[in-house]
Design a protein around this motif. Sequence first.
Motif, short mmCIF file in Angstrom:
data_model
loop_
_atom_site.label_atom_id
_atom_site.label_comp_id
_atom_site.label_asym_id
_atom_site.label_seq_id
_atom_site.Cartn_x
_atom_site.Cartn_y
_atom_site.Cartn_z
N ARG A 8 0.87 -1.17 0.00
CA ARG A 8 0.00 0.00 0.00
C ARG A 8 0.91 1.22 0.00
NH1 ARG A 8 -3.43 -1.81 5.06
NH2 ARG A 8 -1.47 -2.90 5.47
N ALA A 9 1.39 1.58 -1.19
CA ALA A 9 2.46 2.57 -1.32
C ALA A 9 2.06 3.94 -0.79
CB ALA A 9 2.89 2.67 -2.78
N SER A 10 0.86 4.39 -1.07
CA SER A 10 0.46 5.74 -0.67
C SER A 10 0.49 5.91 0.84
CB SER A 10 -0.93 6.07 -1.21
OG SER A 10 -0.93 6.06 -2.62
N LEU A 11 -0.07 4.95 1.57
CA LEU A 11 -0.05 5.02 3.03
C LEU A 11 1.37 4.90 3.57
CD1 LEU A 11 -3.17 2.97 4.21
CD2 LEU A 11 -2.68 5.38 4.66
N GLY A 12 2.16 4.02 2.96
CA GLY A 12 3.54 3.87 3.39
C GLY A 12 4.32 5.17 3.24
N ILE A 13 4.11 5.86 2.13
CA ILE A 13 4.78 7.14 1.88
C ILE A 13 4.33 8.19 2.89
CG2 ILE A 13 4.95 9.05 0.24
CD1 ILE A 13 4.84 6.85 -1.99
N ALA A 14 3.02 8.24 3.17
CA ALA A 14 2.51 9.21 4.13
C ALA A 14 3.11 8.98 5.52
CB ALA A 14 0.99 9.12 4.20
N PHE A 15 3.21 7.72 5.92
CA PHE A 15 3.78 7.41 7.23
C PHE A 15 5.26 7.76 7.30
CE2 PHE A 15 0.08 4.63 8.24
CZ PHE A 15 -0.17 5.13 9.51
N VAL A 16 6.00 7.50 6.22
CA VAL A 16 7.44 7.78 6.28
C VAL A 16 7.69 9.28 6.32
CG1 VAL A 16 8.11 7.91 3.83
CG2 VAL A 16 9.66 6.87 5.48
N ILE A 17 6.87 10.08 5.63
CA ILE A 17 7.03 11.54 5.68
C ILE A 17 6.73 12.05 7.09
CG2 ILE A 17 6.07 13.73 4.87
CD1 ILE A 17 5.76 12.42 2.11
N ALA A 18 5.65 11.55 7.70
CA ALA A 18 5.34 11.95 9.07
C ALA A 18 6.46 11.56 10.02
CB ALA A 18 4.03 11.30 9.52
N GLY A 19 7.03 10.38 9.81
CA GLY A 19 8.14 9.94 10.64
C GLY A 19 9.37 10.82 10.49
N MET A 20 9.64 11.29 9.27
CA MET A 20 10.82 12.13 9.05
C MET A 20 10.64 13.51 9.66
SD MET A 20 12.73 9.97 7.83
CE MET A 20 14.13 11.09 7.81
N VAL A 21 9.43 14.04 9.65
CA VAL A 21 9.18 15.32 10.33
C VAL A 21 9.46 15.16 11.82
CG1 VAL A 21 7.42 17.01 10.96
CG2 VAL A 21 7.51 16.13 8.62
N ALA A 22 8.98 14.06 12.40
CA ALA A 22 9.22 13.81 13.82
C ALA A 22 10.71 13.62 14.10
CB ALA A 22 8.44 12.58 14.27
N ILE A 23 11.43 12.94 13.22
CA ILE A 23 12.87 12.73 13.40
C ILE A 23 13.61 14.05 13.38
CG2 ILE A 23 14.93 11.88 12.19
CD1 ILE A 23 13.42 9.32 11.61
N SER A 24 13.23 14.96 12.47
CA SER A 24 13.93 16.24 12.38
C SER A 24 13.77 17.04 13.67
CB SER A 24 13.42 17.04 11.18
OG SER A 24 12.11 17.56 11.41
N ILE A 25 12.58 16.97 14.27
CA ILE A 25 12.35 17.65 15.55
C ILE A 25 13.15 16.96 16.66
CG2 ILE A 25 10.60 18.20 17.29
CD1 ILE A 25 8.58 18.40 14.96
N ASN A 26 13.18 15.64 16.63
CA ASN A 26 13.93 14.87 17.60
C ASN A 26 15.42 15.24 17.57
OD1 ASN A 26 14.23 12.20 19.31
ND2 ASN A 26 15.72 12.03 17.68
N ASP A 27 16.00 15.30 16.37
CA ASP A 27 17.43 15.62 16.24
C ASP A 27 17.73 17.02 16.74
OD1 ASP A 27 17.57 13.14 15.08
OD2 ASP A 27 17.90 13.87 13.05
#
Length: 325
Positions: A8-27
């Motif tokens: 399910r590529a679209s959902l996978g892409i949406a989740f990875v983008i949300a995860g990267m936003v969270a990672i940038s704040i974490n760093d």
Amino acid sequence: MTTLPQNRASLGIAFVIAGMVAISINDMLIKQLSGGYPLHQIVFLRSGIGIMFSLMMVQVEGGWRILKTRRPVLHLIRGLLIVVANMSYFVALAAIPLADATALFFAAPLFITVLSIPFLGEKVGVVRMSAVVVGFAGVVIMQRPWADTESLDASRIVLLLPVLSALTYALNQLMTRKLGVESKASALAVYIQAVFIVVSVGFYLVAGDGRFAEGVENPSIQFLFRPWVWPAQGDWWVMLALGFNVAVIGYCLSQAYRMADAATVAPFEYVGLPLAVFWGWLIFAELPAWEVWAGIALILGSGLFVFLRERQKARIVARTAVMRR
């Protein structure tokens, strides 16, 4: 034989983008705290808070029963891989600019694309592999092999730490794809946070008194081994934000790699690059050197090319399917 979950590529892409936003704040938050707290204390506090949020998600996704697994050893290996990925990256982050560390870490999607071939049996064509080679060229440029040690922001070893982080992170995500067949994203996040807690407690028992940091000036070693201290009142909110953030990261990235092919999802992690430049400029008044800009351009360019290539292939497959009907 267990089959992989439906792509399910679209959902996978949406989740990875949300995860990267969270990672940038974490760093950004961890770099802010790196001058006053040891890394293993930050990891312990954020994982302790994060596991509580993840356990709430466990209840939403099926209750305590979903924490049972038939592959505890593989989950332990996966957890240790992400521990190595995090600690090597954050140790480098204490000594080099946020954008530099993030850009070097972005060898991870390249590693994922390449390693998905032998590990997952995914198909990566010549054109997409050529784009990966271009991305790796960007990583080499950021390492500045032509420069002498004195002109670098940090030692060669420190500059290589984000690349080590990228490799272990890539292996972790490929294991996520395998283990995600029979484990929920919230359970995968709990397993990882539990490993973080155990490792950080081990660090505390061995080095929590700060004896290994005595007389050391290197900021990376200080960050790794300085003694534990009681957090300042204002920093508790930062710790809480880190804990919530790590739960979001673990859940989103686990979902992303459960739902879609690793080689499809990985390029979207590049959204973290401009975010790192933004936080570095806004919070730390840092802007990348020209070598880092060149590396970022090559990595972003290769990622965008891979994305466009995937869309083109999807359209061709869709047209073929329609014709066959």
